[in-house]
Design an enzyme around this catalytic site. Sequence first.
Site, PDB file in Angstrom:
ATOM      1  N   CYS A   1       0.763  -1.243   0.026  1.00  0.00           N
ATOM      2  CA  CYS A   1      -0.125   0.109  -0.087  1.00  0.00           C
ATOM      3  C   CYS A   1       0.889   1.395   0.075  1.00  0.00           C
ATOM      4  O   CYS A   1       0.427   2.221  -0.093  1.00  0.00           O
ATOM      5  CB  CYS A   1      -0.852  -0.098   1.268  1.00  0.00           C
ATOM      6  SG  CYS A   1      -1.870  -1.244   1.456  1.00  0.00           S
ATOM      7  N   HIS A  48      -2.368   8.098   6.005  1.00  0.00           N
ATOM      8  CA  HIS A  48      -2.770   6.863   5.055  1.00  0.00           C
ATOM      9  C   HIS A  48      -4.040   6.412   5.754  1.00  0.00           C
ATOM     10  O   HIS A  48      -4.882   6.023   4.912  1.00  0.00           O
ATOM     11  CB  HIS A  48      -1.501   5.672   5.853  1.00  0.00           C
ATOM     12  CG  HIS A  48      -1.830   4.568   5.208  1.00  0.00           C
ATOM     13  ND1 HIS A  48      -1.504   4.415   3.765  1.00  0.00           N
ATOM     14  CD2 HIS A  48      -1.883   3.264   5.469  1.00  0.00           C
ATOM     15  CE1 HIS A  48      -1.658   3.012   3.445  1.00  0.00           C
ATOM     16  NE2 HIS A  48      -2.021   2.286   4.512  1.00  0.00           N
ATOM     17  N   GLU A  52      -1.034   5.375  13.616  1.00  0.00           N
ATOM     18  CA  GLU A  52      -0.640   6.636  12.609  1.00  0.00           C
ATOM     19  C   GLU A  52      -0.843   7.879  13.562  1.00  0.00           C
ATOM     20  O   GLU A  52       0.153   8.912  13.451  1.00  0.00           O
ATOM     21  CB  GLU A  52      -1.223   6.795  11.479  1.00  0.00           C
ATOM     22  CG  GLU A  52      -0.792   7.981  10.612  1.00  0.00           C
ATOM     23  CD  GLU A  52      -1.498   7.889   9.272  1.00  0.00           C
ATOM     24  OE1 GLU A  52      -0.831   8.852   8.409  1.00  0.00           O
ATOM     25  OE2 GLU A  52      -2.473   7.179   9.080  1.00  0.00           O
ATOM     26  N   LYS A  59      -9.250   8.209   2.119  1.00  0.00           N
ATOM     27  CA  LYS A  59      -9.736   6.948   1.965  1.00  0.00           C
ATOM     28  C   LYS A  59     -11.193   6.934   2.388  1.00  0.00           C
ATOM     29  O   LYS A  59     -11.960   5.931   2.113  1.00  0.00           O
ATOM     30  CB  LYS A  59      -8.804   6.139   2.809  1.00  0.00           C
ATOM     31  CG  LYS A  59      -7.570   5.666   2.163  1.00  0.00           C
ATOM     32  CD  LYS A  59      -6.757   4.712   3.064  1.00  0.00           C
ATOM     33  CE  LYS A  59      -5.480   4.353   2.258  1.00  0.00           C
ATOM     34  NZ  LYS A  59      -4.532   5.535   2.441  1.00  0.00           N
ATOM     35  N   HIS A 100      -9.476   2.421   0.025  1.00  0.00           N
ATOM     36  CA  HIS A 100      -8.165   2.263  -0.006  1.00  0.00           C
ATOM     37  C   HIS A 100      -7.856   1.519  -1.346  1.00  0.00           C
ATOM     38  O   HIS A 100      -8.239   0.301  -1.533  1.00  0.00           O
ATOM     39  CB  HIS A 100      -8.076   1.350   1.363  1.00  0.00           C
ATOM     40  CG  HIS A 100      -6.356   1.026   1.394  1.00  0.00           C
ATOM     41  ND1 HIS A 100      -5.418   1.629   0.487  1.00  0.00           N
ATOM     42  CD2 HIS A 100      -5.643   0.322   2.468  1.00  0.00           C
ATOM     43  CE1 HIS A 100      -4.159   1.268   0.848  1.00  0.00           C
ATOM     44  NE2 HIS A 100      -4.301   0.871   2.257  1.00  0.00           N
ATOM     45  N   PHE A 121       1.840  -3.271   4.073  1.00  0.00           N
ATOM     46  CA  PHE A 121       1.879  -4.689   4.570  1.00  0.00           C
ATOM     47  C   PHE A 121       3.552  -4.998   4.307  1.00  0.00           C
ATOM     48  O   PHE A 121       3.935  -4.721   3.187  1.00  0.00           O
ATOM     49  CB  PHE A 121       1.123  -5.908   3.833  1.00  0.00           C
ATOM     50  CG  PHE A 121      -0.308  -5.701   4.331  1.00  0.00           C
ATOM     51  CD1 PHE A 121      -0.774  -5.012   5.093  1.00  0.00           C
ATOM     52  CD2 PHE A 121      -1.028  -6.929   3.716  1.00  0.00           C
ATOM     53  CE1 PHE A 121      -2.045  -5.285   5.671  1.00  0.00           C
ATOM     54  CE2 PHE A 121      -2.491  -7.079   4.159  1.00  0.00           C
ATOM     55  CZ  PHE A 121      -3.248  -5.929   4.996  1.00  0.00           C
TER      56      PHE A 121
END
Length: 421
Positions: free
Chosen positions: A171, A311, A322, A343, A348, A407
């Site tokens: 991502c 993010h 975050e 998002k 996403h 990830f």
Amino acid sequence: MARSPGPLANGDVVVTGLGVVSPAGNTVDEFWQGLTSGKSCVGPITHLDATDYTCRIAAEVRDFDPEAYMDRKDARRLSRFLQFATAAAKMAIEDAGLDLEQEDRERIGVLVGSGIGGLDILGEQYERQLNMGPSKVSPFLVPFMIPDMASGWISIQYGLKGPNSCVVTACSTGANAIGDAAHLIARGEADVMICGGTEAPITPIGVAGFCAARALSTRNDDPEHASRPFDKDRDGFVMGEGAGVIVLESRQHAEKRGATVLAEIIGYAQTADAFHITQPDPEADGATRSMRLAVENAGLQPEDVEYVNAHGTSTPYNDRLETAAIHRAFGEHAKSLMVSSIKSMIGHTLGAAGALESIATILALKNGVVPPTINYETPDPDCDLDYVPNEARQADLRIAIKNSFGFGGHNVTLVYKRHDG
């Protein structure tokens, strides 16, 4: 120990073109209007029969006609992530006003990544093999499945013979691609880079995989409110799809051809959590260091940053950590920052997220408007920043950062500066 500013800090790498395919719209103007209006693009999945899936909602690209960007033959055979990349690249090149007939194409490169690549063609051809045998598998399976083909295909279409590569960092792919492309220009290896990310993961196996990982929201009866970054009642992310492509140039090259500069990219950093294949570091160390290093790389102080395009996935772990990382990276200044996640509106988009969200960040700087985090209803004590809730906000921005985490423990931060001429 303080580090010296990096190769981007002098503002000699600039943004001159943008291209978008997204759930919020398939032009830059539609995309920006959708974001600033606070419109949710999440609805029931239509790309497949999702009856048996725990998550039956997604943010799909709608009204996309690939034949508007390529000939019919290519439109029929290209996998969806390649269609998106081709369209977004065409828009970005046109937006930049690049006359390729007048350019040295050996000095123009492409770096458009994808986290997953052609899941659609992989799934289709796997079924074809099961039902009809291996001799019926398409010869286009491998070339139109592999993630690097987005860069390869764009370079082939335009005869671009400069650096050509692909980033695959889950991502954080789109943000990594932009940062790496900027460094190629700063090092003098290219004058122009076509860069960004593309993804089309809403396929039977793609949705099944993320459902199995229990990463997706199951708010199936209320899709428009399912993606809710930083809200206490968040329950997972919503899959999206699309592509974002940016044209970067050396300042000298842009000025020589009289290009309109949209923003400057002045900082870039990447770190690793070295912790877990999917979960972020519980101490938020990697994300913290990514932001600190990017700000140092840009030759700035933490107090210079005004906006964080987060993010912000709408997952319990990510949003909490975050937030903690922003506190650690910015100290007392964290409370003065505007932080938002698009998002909440477009879901996403995985490998495309860092690119689409970079475009949103660039437009925020250019237009003086911060896109909101929609569906923010119930504050979470662990998420205590100014998330620009529910409505866009006018703001005279000069410096913004873009976070992307993936990830595998990948952390990326880009620093953008408003271009004042």
